[in-house]
Design an enzyme around this catalytic site. Structure first.
Site, PDB file in Angstrom:
ATOM      1  N   GLY A  14       0.784  -1.237   0.000  1.00 14.90           N
ATOM      2  CA  GLY A  14       0.000   0.000   0.000  1.00 14.90           C
ATOM      3  C   GLY A  14       0.814   1.284   0.000  1.00 14.90           C
ATOM      4  O   GLY A  14       1.751   1.463  -0.791  1.00 14.90           O
ATOM      5  N   SER A 139      -5.195   9.813   9.466  1.00 13.06           N
ATOM      6  CA  SER A 139      -6.369   9.390   8.683  1.00 13.06           C
ATOM      7  C   SER A 139      -7.485  10.401   8.913  1.00 13.06           C
ATOM      8  O   SER A 139      -7.471  11.136   9.911  1.00 13.06           O
ATOM      9  CB  SER A 139      -6.847   8.017   9.173  1.00 13.06           C
ATOM     10  OG  SER A 139      -8.108   7.693   8.625  1.00 13.06           O
ATOM     11  N   TYR A 152     -10.409   2.213  16.138  1.00  9.88           N
ATOM     12  CA  TYR A 152      -9.503   2.650  15.064  1.00  9.88           C
ATOM     13  C   TYR A 152      -9.448   4.183  15.047  1.00  9.88           C
ATOM     14  O   TYR A 152      -8.364   4.772  14.963  1.00  9.88           O
ATOM     15  CB  TYR A 152      -9.957   2.118  13.701  1.00  9.88           C
ATOM     16  CG  TYR A 152      -9.077   2.606  12.567  1.00  9.88           C
ATOM     17  CD1 TYR A 152      -7.731   2.242  12.499  1.00  9.88           C
ATOM     18  CD2 TYR A 152      -9.563   3.463  11.582  1.00  9.88           C
ATOM     19  CE1 TYR A 152      -6.906   2.713  11.476  1.00  9.88           C
ATOM     20  CE2 TYR A 152      -8.751   3.931  10.559  1.00  9.88           C
ATOM     21  CZ  TYR A 152      -7.418   3.558  10.507  1.00  9.88           C
ATOM     22  OH  TYR A 152      -6.603   4.025   9.504  1.00  9.88           O
ATOM     23  N   LYS A 156      -6.218   6.725  15.638  1.00 10.70           N
ATOM     24  CA  LYS A 156      -5.784   7.762  14.691  1.00 10.70           C
ATOM     25  C   LYS A 156      -5.938   9.163  15.293  1.00 10.70           C
ATOM     26  O   LYS A 156      -5.181  10.071  14.934  1.00 10.70           O
ATOM     27  CB  LYS A 156      -6.539   7.621  13.368  1.00 10.70           C
ATOM     28  CG  LYS A 156      -6.084   6.394  12.564  1.00 10.70           C
ATOM     29  CD  LYS A 156      -4.586   6.483  12.185  1.00 10.70           C
ATOM     30  CE  LYS A 156      -4.123   5.359  11.305  1.00 10.70           C
ATOM     31  NZ  LYS A 156      -2.718   5.492  10.895  1.00 10.70           N
ATOM     32  N   LEU A 184     -10.382   7.490   1.767  1.00 10.16           N
ATOM     33  CA  LEU A 184     -10.374   6.095   1.290  1.00 10.16           C
ATOM     34  C   LEU A 184      -9.310   5.848   0.215  1.00 10.16           C
ATOM     35  O   LEU A 184      -9.371   6.424  -0.877  1.00 10.16           O
ATOM     36  CB  LEU A 184     -11.760   5.753   0.740  1.00 10.16           C
ATOM     37  CG  LEU A 184     -12.839   5.639   1.833  1.00 10.16           C
ATOM     38  CD1 LEU A 184     -14.224   5.925   1.268  1.00 10.16           C
ATOM     39  CD2 LEU A 184     -12.805   4.257   2.479  1.00 10.16           C
ATOM     40  N   PHE A 189      -5.626  -2.419   3.071  1.00 12.95           N
ATOM     41  CA  PHE A 189      -6.221  -1.959   4.332  1.00 12.95           C
ATOM     42  C   PHE A 189      -7.537  -2.685   4.671  1.00 12.95           C
ATOM     43  O   PHE A 189      -7.714  -3.175   5.791  1.00 12.95           O
ATOM     44  CB  PHE A 189      -6.448  -0.443   4.223  1.00 12.95           C
ATOM     45  CG  PHE A 189      -7.094   0.192   5.409  1.00 12.95           C
ATOM     46  CD1 PHE A 189      -6.342   0.619   6.498  1.00 12.95           C
ATOM     47  CD2 PHE A 189      -8.477   0.386   5.454  1.00 12.95           C
ATOM     48  CE1 PHE A 189      -6.949   1.216   7.598  1.00 12.95           C
ATOM     49  CE2 PHE A 189      -9.081   0.976   6.547  1.00 12.95           C
ATOM     50  CZ  PHE A 189      -8.315   1.399   7.622  1.00 12.95           C
TER      51      PHE A 189
END
Ligand code: NDP
Ligand code: 8X3
Length: 252
Positions: A14, A139, A152, A156, A184, A189
């Protein structure tokens, strides 16, 4: 003059993989990190035609592994110019009341503590040299909380706070700090988040044009190649179809 040195965590896949490649294409010697050593070997074989490459295979969430990995670096390699704190993932997507403790541990240990363990190894030498640049991959989940994102998002948000703390504490040492906060991006992921459920993972990116890892890598290259007096502190990057963590324009 010798090349600058960049260390990229999560370089096996990624965003980290694309970033290691683009940095090598732009004459950075690279330290590539991740747990999947076979992938690091393949990447090193490709990149070493252009630049010097060092492999560090370790789990960022294991304090001892992080220390052993960094202790193995010789003097020159410890003078890291650019640190890309990218390793991380979401594990699961469920309401807080149905959360899995192992998933919670993984996200806090990898996304938050892992980032800190690696930074702890790299920052002292940057402070000594009074230069360096740390790029933290946050993120949109670090700016907003969305349904079922709970832990999550917490991990972040912690990255967002750590980024701000680094910005303040390292300012006097001429160390640049940047948060990159993507929406996105189609990578592995969602495969990880949904534990290998490919059908569910693929659906996340259907009906719109998601970002790809190269989009983020190009942004990182732009950020780290600004003149000495320019510091980009915080960027949010969406695919055009996205407006927030929860607003996404999909075709029927
Ligand atoms: P990928 O799953 O494709 O890559 C994740 C990378 O992190 C892999 O290289 C993996 O390496 C590494 N990693 C995971 N756990 C560990 C660990 N315990 N120790 C060392 N390395 C680890 O996902 P992305 O490229 O999308 O994710 C990269 C970063 O971008 C993450 O921090 C993610 O949260 C963030 N992000 C992703 C978005 C997206 O939509 N894809 C959006 C916003 C942020 P290995 O398994 O070999 O150890
Ligand atoms: C990855 C993007 O929206 O799945 O951080 O949280 S999202």
């Amino acid at each position: 003059m010798s090349n600058k040195k960049a260390l990229v965590t999560g370089a096996t896949s990624g965003i980290g993989l694309a970033t290691a490649k683009i940095l090598a294409d732009n004459n950075y010697d690279v330290i590539i990190c991740g747990r999947r050593k076979d992938r690091l070997d393949t990447l090193a074989a490709e990149l070493s035609a252009k630049v010097e490459v060092k492999i560090l295979a370790f789990d960022v969430s294991k304090k001892d592994e992080v220390k052993t990995a960094f202790d193995s670096l010789s003097g020159d390699w410890r003078a890291i110019d650019v640190l890309i704190n990218n390793a991380g993932n979401a594990h699961g997507l469920s309401p807080l009341n149905e959360g899995d403790l192992d998933d919670w541990d993984a996200m806090m240990d990898i996304n938050v503590k892992g980032l800190l363990y690696v930074s702890n190894e790299v920052i002292p030498e940057m402070v000594n040299r009074k230069k360096g640049h740390i790029v933290n991959i946050g993120s949109i989940a670090g700016k907003e909380v969305y349904p079922n994102g709970n832990v999550y998002c917490a991990s972040k948000h912690a990255v967002d706070a750590i980024n701000k703390g680094m910005l303040i504490d390292l300012n006097q040492y001429n160390i640049k700090v940047t948060a990159i906060n993507p929406g996105l991006v189609e990578t592995e992921f969602s495969q990880v988040r949904f534990k290998g459920d490919t059908e569910r993972a693929d659906k996340v990116y259907q009906g719109f044009d998601p970002l790809v890892a190269q989009d983020i890598a190009e942004t990182i290259l732009f950020v780290v190649s600004r003149p000495a007096h320019v510091k980009i502190c915080d960027l949010t990057i969406f695919p055009t179809a996205q407006a927030s963590a929860t607003i996404l324009h999909k075709s029927e």
